[in-house]
Design a protein around this motif. Sequence first.
Motif, PDB file in Angstrom:
ATOM      1  N   ASP A  30       0.876  -1.175   0.000  1.00 32.72           N
ATOM      2  CA  ASP A  30       0.000   0.000   0.000  1.00 32.72           C
ATOM      3  C   ASP A  30       0.912   1.223   0.000  1.00 32.72           C
ATOM      4  O   ASP A  30       2.048   1.156  -0.494  1.00 32.72           O
ATOM      5  CB  ASP A  30      -1.004  -0.054   1.166  1.00 32.72           C
ATOM      6  CG  ASP A  30      -0.347  -0.081   2.549  1.00 32.72           C
ATOM      7  OD1 ASP A  30       0.884   0.085   2.626  1.00 32.72           O
ATOM      8  OD2 ASP A  30      -1.064  -0.260   3.545  1.00 32.72           O
ATOM      9  N   ALA A  31       0.477   2.356   0.583  1.00 33.36           N
ATOM     10  CA  ALA A  31       1.296   3.568   0.510  1.00 33.36           C
ATOM     11  C   ALA A  31       2.490   3.518   1.466  1.00 33.36           C
ATOM     12  O   ALA A  31       3.316   4.430   1.468  1.00 33.36           O
ATOM     13  CB  ALA A  31       0.436   4.800   0.772  1.00 33.36           C
ATOM     14  N   LEU A  32       2.566   2.468   2.294  1.00 32.59           N
ATOM     15  CA  LEU A  32       3.768   2.261   3.111  1.00 32.59           C
ATOM     16  C   LEU A  32       4.593   1.205   2.373  1.00 32.59           C
ATOM     17  O   LEU A  32       4.336   0.010   2.485  1.00 32.59           O
ATOM     18  CB  LEU A  32       3.396   1.757   4.504  1.00 32.59           C
ATOM     19  CG  LEU A  32       4.563   1.333   5.395  1.00 32.59           C
ATOM     20  CD1 LEU A  32       5.417   2.526   5.777  1.00 32.59           C
ATOM     21  CD2 LEU A  32       4.061   0.651   6.653  1.00 32.59           C
ATOM     22  N   THR A  72      -4.289   3.239  -0.333  1.00 37.44           N
ATOM     23  CA  THR A  72      -3.585   4.411   0.218  1.00 37.44           C
ATOM     24  C   THR A  72      -3.235   4.225   1.697  1.00 37.44           C
ATOM     25  O   THR A  72      -2.728   5.152   2.341  1.00 37.44           O
ATOM     26  CB  THR A  72      -4.433   5.700   0.094  1.00 37.44           C
ATOM     27  OG1 THR A  72      -5.589   5.559   0.927  1.00 37.44           O
ATOM     28  CG2 THR A  72      -4.853   5.972  -1.325  1.00 37.44           C
ATOM     29  N   GLY A  73      -3.537   3.061   2.238  1.00 37.08           N
ATOM     30  CA  GLY A  73      -3.246   2.777   3.649  1.00 37.08           C
ATOM     31  C   GLY A  73      -1.777   3.039   3.959  1.00 37.08           C
ATOM     32  O   GLY A  73      -0.905   2.886   3.096  1.00 37.08           O
ATOM     33  N   LEU A  74      -1.517   3.430   5.196  1.00 38.78           N
ATOM     34  CA  LEU A  74      -0.139   3.804   5.558  1.00 38.78           C
ATOM     35  C   LEU A  74       0.437   2.895   6.634  1.00 38.78           C
ATOM     36  O   LEU A  74       1.357   3.286   7.346  1.00 38.78           O
ATOM     37  CB  LEU A  74      -0.116   5.268   6.014  1.00 38.78           C
ATOM     38  CG  LEU A  74      -0.219   6.299   4.878  1.00 38.78           C
ATOM     39  CD1 LEU A  74      -0.533   7.688   5.403  1.00 38.78           C
ATOM     40  CD2 LEU A  74       1.061   6.333   4.051  1.00 38.78           C
ATOM     41  N   LEU A 139     -14.525   4.576   0.780  1.00 41.37           N
ATOM     42  CA  LEU A 139     -15.281   4.570   2.035  1.00 41.37           C
ATOM     43  C   LEU A 139     -15.102   3.239   2.761  1.00 41.37           C
ATOM     44  O   LEU A 139     -15.093   3.188   3.990  1.00 41.37           O
ATOM     45  CB  LEU A 139     -16.754   4.872   1.765  1.00 41.37           C
ATOM     46  CG  LEU A 139     -16.984   6.313   1.278  1.00 41.37           C
ATOM     47  CD1 LEU A 139     -18.390   6.501   0.722  1.00 41.37           C
ATOM     48  CD2 LEU A 139     -16.724   7.319   2.395  1.00 41.37           C
ATOM     49  N   GLY A 140     -14.917   2.149   2.010  1.00 43.86           N
ATOM     50  CA  GLY A 140     -14.653   0.847   2.646  1.00 43.86           C
ATOM     51  C   GLY A 140     -13.334   0.878   3.400  1.00 43.86           C
ATOM     52  O   GLY A 140     -13.242   0.429   4.550  1.00 43.86           O
ATOM     53  N   GLY A 141     -12.305   1.422   2.776  1.00 43.96           N
ATOM     54  CA  GLY A 141     -10.994   1.541   3.427  1.00 43.96           C
ATOM     55  C   GLY A 141     -11.065   2.482   4.619  1.00 43.96           C
ATOM     56  O   GLY A 141     -10.520   2.209   5.682  1.00 43.96           O
ATOM     57  N   SER A 196     -11.217  -2.191  12.331  1.00 43.16           N
ATOM     58  CA  SER A 196     -10.660  -3.536  12.540  1.00 43.16           C
ATOM     59  C   SER A 196      -9.660  -3.913  11.441  1.00 43.16           C
ATOM     60  O   SER A 196      -9.206  -5.053  11.370  1.00 43.16           O
ATOM     61  CB  SER A 196     -11.773  -4.569  12.621  1.00 43.16           C
ATOM     62  OG  SER A 196     -12.445  -4.648  11.373  1.00 43.16           O
ATOM     63  N   GLU A 197      -9.341  -2.974  10.580  1.00 38.87           N
ATOM     64  CA  GLU A 197      -8.303  -3.149   9.559  1.00 38.87           C
ATOM     65  C   GLU A 197      -8.575  -4.358   8.653  1.00 38.87           C
ATOM     66  O   GLU A 197      -7.670  -5.103   8.287  1.00 38.87           O
ATOM     67  CB  GLU A 197      -6.918  -3.242  10.221  1.00 38.87           C
ATOM     68  CG  GLU A 197      -6.633  -2.024  11.113  1.00 38.87           C
ATOM     69  CD  GLU A 197      -5.212  -1.972  11.652  1.00 38.87           C
ATOM     70  OE1 GLU A 197      -4.350  -2.659  11.089  1.00 38.87           O
ATOM     71  OE2 GLU A 197      -4.970  -1.253  12.633  1.00 38.87           O
ATOM     72  N   GLY A 198      -9.836  -4.555   8.338  1.00 39.25           N
ATOM     73  CA  GLY A 198     -10.192  -5.598   7.380  1.00 39.25           C
ATOM     74  C   GLY A 198     -10.072  -7.013   7.908  1.00 39.25           C
ATOM     75  O   GLY A 198     -10.049  -7.962   7.129  1.00 39.25           O
ATOM     76  N   THR A 199     -10.040  -7.194   9.228  1.00 40.15           N
ATOM     77  CA  THR A 199      -9.831  -8.540   9.780  1.00 40.15           C
ATOM     78  C   THR A 199     -11.118  -9.170  10.327  1.00 40.15           C
ATOM     79  O   THR A 199     -11.083 -10.286  10.830  1.00 40.15           O
ATOM     80  CB  THR A 199      -8.813  -8.501  10.941  1.00 40.15           C
ATOM     81  OG1 THR A 199      -9.356  -7.695  11.986  1.00 40.15           O
ATOM     82  CG2 THR A 199      -7.483  -7.931  10.511  1.00 40.15           C
ATOM     83  N   ALA A 324      -0.369  18.271   1.009  1.00 44.92           N
ATOM     84  CA  ALA A 324       0.964  18.307   1.621  1.00 44.92           C
ATOM     85  C   ALA A 324       1.634  16.930   1.638  1.00 44.92           C
ATOM     86  O   ALA A 324       2.837  16.821   1.383  1.00 44.92           O
ATOM     87  CB  ALA A 324       0.871  18.865   3.044  1.00 44.92           C
ATOM     88  N   GLY A 325       0.843  15.883   1.882  1.00 48.30           N
ATOM     89  CA  GLY A 325       1.410  14.527   1.894  1.00 48.30           C
ATOM     90  C   GLY A 325       2.052  14.217   0.551  1.00 48.30           C
ATOM     91  O   GLY A 325       3.180  13.714   0.476  1.00 48.30           O
ATOM     92  N   GLY A 326       1.331  14.539  -0.520  1.00 49.15           N
ATOM     93  CA  GLY A 326       1.849  14.302  -1.870  1.00 49.15           C
ATOM     94  C   GLY A 326       3.072  15.154  -2.137  1.00 49.15           C
ATOM     95  O   GLY A 326       4.065  14.696  -2.712  1.00 49.15           O
TER      96      GLY A 326
END
Lengths: 474, 316
Positions: A30-32, A72-74, A139-141, A196-199, A324-326
């Motif tokens: 992902d973004a990390l 885009t998760g970090l 929205l799911g993420g 719950s981070e998709g778990t 700013a992140g970008g």
Amino acid sequence: MNDFLAQLRAVVGARFVLTDPASLLAYESDALTLFRCQPAAVVLPENKLQVAACVKILHQAQIPFAARGAGTGLSGGALVPAGGVILAMARMRRILEINADGGWAVVEPGVVNAELGRQVAPLGLRYAPDPASQTVSTLGGNAAENSGGPQCFLHGTTSQHILAAEVVLADGRLQTWGTPTTFSDALDLRGFLLGSEGTVGVIVALTVRLIPSPPSIVTLMAAFDSVATACASVSSIVSAGQQPVALEVMDQKTIHAVEASVYRAGLPKDAGAILIVEVEGVAERTHKDAAAIEEILRQHNPMRIEKADTPAKRIAVWKGRKGAGGALGQLGPDSFVMDGVVPRSKLVEIMDFVYEIEQSTQLNIANLFHAGDGNIHPHISYDARNAEQVEVVEDAGTRILRKCLELGGSITGEHGVGLEKQHLMAEQFSADEIQIMAALREVLNPQNLLNPGKGLPMKRGCAEAFHRHHRSAT
Amino acid sequence: MSKEPCLLTAPAQLDLQQQMLQIHADGLSWRAVGTQTRMQPQTAADVFLSAAALKQIHWIDAEDRTCEVDAGLSPAALHAGLDEYGLMLSHSGCSDDVGTIGGLLNSGTPSLLAGSCGLPRDQVLGATWLLGDGRVIRSGARVVKSVAGYDVSRLLLSAQGQLAVGLRFILRLRPRPSNLRWYQLPTDLQRPPSSWRPWADFQQDGRRFAAWESCDSPLPQAQSISSHEGDTAWKLARKQCQLAKHWLATPGPWPAEKMHAAGLSMQQCLILDHLAHQSAWPQLAEDVALPAGSAVLPHRQASPWLDAMRQALLRS
Ligand SMILES: Cc1cc2nc3c(=O)[nH]c(=O)nc-3n(C[C@H](O)[C@H](O)[C@H](O)COP(=O)(O)OP(=O)(O)OC[C@H]3O[C@@H](n4cnc5c(N)ncnc54)[C@H](O)[C@@H]3O)c2cc1C
């Protein structure tokens, strides 16, 4: 292996099961980017019934799988171990219902946050949670991570805006948790799902709260000589009982990065830090509040205060903040965006510590943060190909998060634990507390097939298997 | 330990822990309660265990707008403690001198402020729990934002005392309104317009009232009935909101002995029975009803997950 792939193809169509290495490359992190692992396949279901059918097949074949929104998760959340399958939500982008009178909408999980905002704006409504990634993230993420954003200072994070969720459980069963129209007293599995981070389940539909757009907004931008003064003024605003929507700080490095990028917003480059304060409500109120806040800001000797009093000026300020992140991403080949929380009263202390770390490590650290929530995001630019530098970066990150804990805070305010922060969970929670969380998760995800290894500490060294440099655990 | 249903309480966390260990060793069933002014008595249990005797405010962090309090504190005692800081818990029954914060949060009771601030339960940042095997754990954090680990607080709160006994809560606070204007709204107003976001909203004697913080008339038809600044606004708000406690009128302050046998009085059963039917709201709510369109589902939907969760919490 081929057997379950053939079954998946039969459900979604061969075009929507990706297995060629070139296509899979986009899904290996992902973004990390520190953590990566290529999945065996990526499946793109079109609707909830297809998701349920795919999950049943994967459950039967005992294949680990995870849902993925925009990636885009970090924290390394949307990754599966080798041999696993990604269920990408990119085709589930429909807004199924908008109930303006009731103040809610039903959406599929792949709907991009800002797209929902665009659709409901003409009705005088908005969806409040506004992660800086909102033009891309789904929205799911957002629900899976319980994402925050600048406006969450007043309006609360995603979990306060999700009224109900329809989920596919790890064995393929469909369930609905929560209700849009009543204060339900059922066991709040919706609450357990959010963050719950998709778990816990694959989200296939969400009923989200829509709130009225404010008739009046005033945005102030105060330039200070230092981050410490900007933080002190935040404390004064909050102590005075003011309730702005957002209180955001950017330091000089971030300001310069923004001004050198396409997100340029005319931010003052001579400032040590800027504070963005936004108030909303009816005009009578916003002007009164803005005047009171300006008065408080003046007591901290700002270099100047600007009012973004036209929609165009306001959009420019937020374009700068949210871009700013970008912009900071341009400062080095790789970025490590941290996410820690301290009680608001400890902001100055934690920022002093971050600058100490910057000095002692010589790392390139920029800062932009949700000051109102005490939620810091030191942004470290580095080169992930350099194993030695990676070690320095990760060590710096760990030390900053440990300091957050020492100051009474948390190791994550909105990006999640994922693979990245597992080693610190045992410092925030006791062994009993972690075991209880694992046991509760096991009720809903008994074989740990659904996004295995995220959020809670895995067996020693397992997270390292995803690590770019594959270090053995020490 | 007796097999008669009984109510146990203790003034110290350690004693409650001892009691739970004994219950566990004796293989008895239990359910956590507060002072039983809000609880629904649908679950039979050998023992009702109450943290109502724990009544401390542990800390108030005015700058962070958070506090940590014992589950047994009454809403009125909490607000008395918060007064000097100009802060409040987003709950309309803040003058209630009966009932407990633990009961309020566990019961999921909606508040007149639900439209603008969410449920009282939404204000919980962290908690300390006594589990069925006698272990004490914490959930959440003391800061206003944390996504480390699962949201165990929400899950345990929504089980209404069937999974754990809430001992302490860390709460998000908000500033008291500095000025409020009260309006009476047109009687034919069936549905709120989409721009509806009052601070408080309720019906009384068939009339509908709402309060906004410092603004012009929210609807042309609305009739302004009062406008107050500072302390007066706050006092009036409290008085108006106090009516909310009649929803769940209670037979009186905490008389431990009274609850001893079945843990519930006839009067409470009657009220709670009314609550079981949404249609009973108008009769029940003589003084105050919830905003139109909102409702409570008082009968717990039997959750197939509850037993599994209870087992999970016992497993070591
Ligand atoms: C530039 C930038 C700025 C950011 N700003 C913010 C910010 O301000 N606030 C903030 O909170 N975050 C921020 N983030 C982090 C990130 O955008 C959020 O975590 C976002 O919610 C992730 O959404 P996504 O669709 O990209 O999810 P992904 O990254 O695809 O997935 C994230 C997690 O959600 C799970 N998931 C995704 N979809 C589903 C589903 N349908 N069902 C179940 N689980 C699912 C995945 O398995 C994974 O664990 C930022 C990231 C970037 C790159």
